[in-house]
Motif scaffolding. Structure first.
Motif, PDB file in Angstrom:
ATOM      1  N   ARG A 102     -19.278 -30.918 -51.868  1.00 34.77           N
ATOM      2  CA  ARG A 102     -18.923 -31.147 -50.457  1.00 34.77           C
ATOM      3  C   ARG A 102     -17.747 -30.282 -50.020  1.00 34.77           C
ATOM      4  NH1 ARG A 102     -18.579 -37.347 -49.322  1.00 34.77           N
ATOM      5  NH2 ARG A 102     -18.328 -36.552 -47.220  1.00 34.77           N
ATOM      6  N   LYS A 103     -16.950 -29.796 -50.957  1.00 32.44           N
ATOM      7  CA  LYS A 103     -15.811 -28.945 -50.625  1.00 32.44           C
ATOM      8  C   LYS A 103     -16.202 -27.478 -50.455  1.00 32.44           C
ATOM      9  CE  LYS A 103     -12.492 -31.927 -52.894  1.00 32.44           C
ATOM     10  NZ  LYS A 103     -11.561 -32.087 -54.016  1.00 32.44           N
ATOM     11  N   LEU A 104     -17.416 -27.137 -50.861  1.00 27.31           N
ATOM     12  CA  LEU A 104     -17.869 -25.758 -50.740  1.00 27.31           C
ATOM     13  C   LEU A 104     -18.086 -25.385 -49.277  1.00 27.31           C
ATOM     14  CD1 LEU A 104     -20.587 -25.607 -53.562  1.00 27.31           C
ATOM     15  CD2 LEU A 104     -18.323 -24.545 -53.600  1.00 27.31           C
ATOM     16  N   PRO A 105     -17.904 -24.112 -48.934  1.00 19.97           N
ATOM     17  CA  PRO A 105     -18.277 -23.659 -47.584  1.00 19.97           C
ATOM     18  C   PRO A 105     -19.773 -23.895 -47.358  1.00 19.97           C
ATOM     19  CG  PRO A 105     -16.946 -21.994 -48.705  1.00 19.97           C
ATOM     20  CD  PRO A 105     -17.286 -23.047 -49.732  1.00 19.97           C
ATOM     21  N   ASP A 106     -20.145 -24.049 -46.094  1.00 22.07           N
ATOM     22  CA  ASP A 106     -21.527 -24.380 -45.733  1.00 22.07           C
ATOM     23  C   ASP A 106     -22.563 -23.490 -46.403  1.00 22.07           C
ATOM     24  OD1 ASP A 106     -20.538 -26.355 -44.108  1.00 22.07           O
ATOM     25  OD2 ASP A 106     -20.914 -25.284 -42.241  1.00 22.07           O
ATOM     26  N   LYS A 107     -22.327 -22.179 -46.382  1.00 16.53           N
ATOM     27  CA  LYS A 107     -23.359 -21.268 -46.897  1.00 16.53           C
ATOM     28  C   LYS A 107     -23.624 -21.477 -48.387  1.00 16.53           C
ATOM     29  CE  LYS A 107     -20.274 -17.293 -47.601  1.00 16.53           C
ATOM     30  NZ  LYS A 107     -20.022 -15.921 -47.167  1.00 16.53           N
ATOM     31  N   TYR A 108     -22.636 -21.933 -49.137  1.00 14.82           N
ATOM     32  CA  TYR A 108     -22.831 -22.217 -50.557  1.00 14.82           C
ATOM     33  C   TYR A 108     -23.366 -23.632 -50.764  1.00 14.82           C
ATOM     34  CZ  TYR A 108     -19.920 -18.071 -51.117  1.00 14.82           C
ATOM     35  OH  TYR A 108     -19.422 -16.795 -51.048  1.00 14.82           O
ATOM     36  N   ARG A 109     -22.852 -24.580 -49.995  1.00 14.39           N
ATOM     37  CA  ARG A 109     -23.250 -25.975 -50.149  1.00 14.39           C
ATOM     38  C   ARG A 109     -24.750 -26.143 -49.898  1.00 14.39           C
ATOM     39  NH1 ARG A 109     -19.652 -28.049 -47.018  1.00 14.39           N
ATOM     40  NH2 ARG A 109     -20.940 -28.310 -45.179  1.00 14.39           N
ATOM     41  N   VAL A 110     -25.277 -25.493 -48.874  1.00 11.55           N
ATOM     42  CA  VAL A 110     -26.695 -25.631 -48.538  1.00 11.55           C
ATOM     43  C   VAL A 110     -27.583 -25.149 -49.688  1.00 11.55           C
ATOM     44  CG1 VAL A 110     -28.532 -24.737 -47.046  1.00 11.55           C
ATOM     45  CG2 VAL A 110     -26.421 -25.550 -46.052  1.00 11.55           C
ATOM     46  N   VAL A 111     -27.284 -23.994 -50.239  1.00 11.26           N
ATOM     47  CA  VAL A 111     -28.154 -23.474 -51.302  1.00 11.26           C
ATOM     48  C   VAL A 111     -28.051 -24.323 -52.574  1.00 11.26           C
ATOM     49  CG1 VAL A 111     -28.269 -21.116 -50.423  1.00 11.26           C
ATOM     50  CG2 VAL A 111     -26.502 -21.695 -52.066  1.00 11.26           C
ATOM     51  N   VAL A 112     -26.859 -24.837 -52.869  1.00 12.87           N
ATOM     52  CA  VAL A 112     -26.700 -25.699 -54.047  1.00 12.87           C
ATOM     53  C   VAL A 112     -27.505 -26.983 -53.865  1.00 12.87           C
ATOM     54  CG1 VAL A 112     -25.049 -27.148 -55.308  1.00 12.87           C
ATOM     55  CG2 VAL A 112     -24.491 -24.765 -54.822  1.00 12.87           C
ATOM     56  N   LEU A 113     -27.384 -27.594 -52.706  1.00 12.68           N
ATOM     57  CA  LEU A 113     -28.115 -28.837 -52.461  1.00 12.68           C
ATOM     58  C   LEU A 113     -29.625 -28.619 -52.494  1.00 12.68           C
ATOM     59  CD1 LEU A 113     -25.889 -30.340 -49.635  1.00 12.68           C
ATOM     60  CD2 LEU A 113     -26.092 -31.174 -51.989  1.00 12.68           C
ATOM     61  N   LEU A 114     -30.090 -27.551 -51.873  1.00 10.14           N
ATOM     62  CA  LEU A 114     -31.532 -27.281 -51.882  1.00 10.14           C
ATOM     63  C   LEU A 114     -32.042 -26.942 -53.280  1.00 10.14           C
ATOM     64  CD1 LEU A 114     -32.005 -25.244 -48.584  1.00 10.14           C
ATOM     65  CD2 LEU A 114     -32.924 -27.512 -49.088  1.00 10.14           C
ATOM     66  N   TYR A 115     -31.281 -26.164 -54.021  1.00  8.27           N
ATOM     67  CA  TYR A 115     -31.734 -25.701 -55.335  1.00  8.27           C
ATOM     68  C   TYR A 115     -31.659 -26.818 -56.394  1.00  8.27           C
ATOM     69  CZ  TYR A 115     -32.335 -22.562 -59.319  1.00  8.27           C
ATOM     70  OH  TYR A 115     -32.798 -21.940 -60.460  1.00  8.27           O
ATOM     71  N   TYR A 116     -30.517 -27.476 -56.498  1.00  2.00           N
ATOM     72  CA  TYR A 116     -30.319 -28.440 -57.572  1.00  2.00           C
ATOM     73  C   TYR A 116     -30.743 -29.864 -57.220  1.00  2.00           C
ATOM     74  CZ  TYR A 116     -27.866 -24.830 -60.114  1.00  2.00           C
ATOM     75  OH  TYR A 116     -27.555 -23.681 -60.773  1.00  2.00           O
ATOM     76  N   TYR A 117     -30.518 -30.285 -56.002  1.00  3.58           N
ATOM     77  CA  TYR A 117     -30.838 -31.660 -55.635  1.00  3.58           C
ATOM     78  C   TYR A 117     -32.255 -31.804 -55.090  1.00  3.58           C
ATOM     79  CZ  TYR A 117     -26.048 -33.095 -56.472  1.00  3.58           C
ATOM     80  OH  TYR A 117     -24.849 -33.390 -57.074  1.00  3.58           O
ATOM     81  N   GLU A 118     -32.724 -30.822 -54.343  1.00  2.00           N
ATOM     82  CA  GLU A 118     -34.051 -30.895 -53.753  1.00  2.00           C
ATOM     83  C   GLU A 118     -35.078 -30.094 -54.539  1.00  2.00           C
ATOM     84  OE1 GLU A 118     -34.655 -33.051 -51.413  1.00  2.00           O
ATOM     85  OE2 GLU A 118     -32.522 -33.531 -51.400  1.00  2.00           O
ATOM     86  N   GLU A 119     -34.624 -29.329 -55.516  1.00  2.00           N
ATOM     87  CA  GLU A 119     -35.468 -28.572 -56.439  1.00  2.00           C
ATOM     88  C   GLU A 119     -36.370 -27.548 -55.756  1.00  2.00           C
ATOM     89  OE1 GLU A 119     -37.395 -31.587 -58.807  1.00  2.00           O
ATOM     90  OE2 GLU A 119     -35.533 -32.042 -59.866  1.00  2.00           O
TER      91      GLU A 119
END
Length: 158
Positions: A102-119
């Motif tokens: 959640r502390k990451l800038p938006d552009k990094y947070r979105v890709v992390v959430l999509l890649y690791y959490y949403e697979e």
């Protein structure tokens, strides 16, 4: 062809919770996440678009949600500081990791959430965000480095 109106209820039941968790990670609070998810499903319900598969409909839904969340976060209303609310976690490590994401800038947070959490794959993330695959790969790598630094700092203080 996959007709959304015929399968709308199935899409809501199948993806609502996952989409909410993803958008919650992006928006950082539950009320904004609920708004974004509701708007995304409303647009899905109203669309005349014909989807080839359920996966195609899901990707479109995520893309709409990301775009609306991005616009919402840029709005004047969200320029002020907010206190984020929290999701319950079973383990402290999960809470620490999600807090760091959640502390990451938006552009990094979105890709992390999509890649690791949403697979989602890198190709699918590229389609959802409209960003080139090589840029997605770079952002994932930089996000990992930033997360490592954040977690090392936080854990060294405990």
């Amino acid at each position: 062809m996959y007709h959304v109106q015929d399968e709308y209820e199935l899409l809501v039941h199948t993806y609502y919770e996952k989409l909410y968790r993803f958008i919650y990670g992006y928006c950082k609070n539950s009320s904004d996440a609920e708004d974004v998810v509701q708007v995304a499903y409303l647009r899905l319900f109203e669309t005349d678009k014909k989807f080839e598969t359920e996966q195609h409909a899901k990707n479109w839904l995520y893309q709409v949600a990301v775009n609306y969340a991005r616009d919402l976060m840029k709005s004047r209303w969200h320029k002020r500081e907010k206190l984020p609310d929290e999701l319950p976690w079973e383990q402290k490590e999960q809470a620490d990791l999600f807090g760091a994401i959640r502390k990451l800038p938006d552009k990094y947070r979105v890709v992390v959430l999509l890649y690791y959490y949403e697979e989602y794959s890198i190709r699918e993330i590229s389609e959802i965000t409209g960003v080139r695959e090589t840029t997605i790969q770079t952002r994932l790598q930089r996000a990992r480095e930033k997360l490592k630094n954040i977690l090392e700092r936080e854990w060294s203080y405990e």
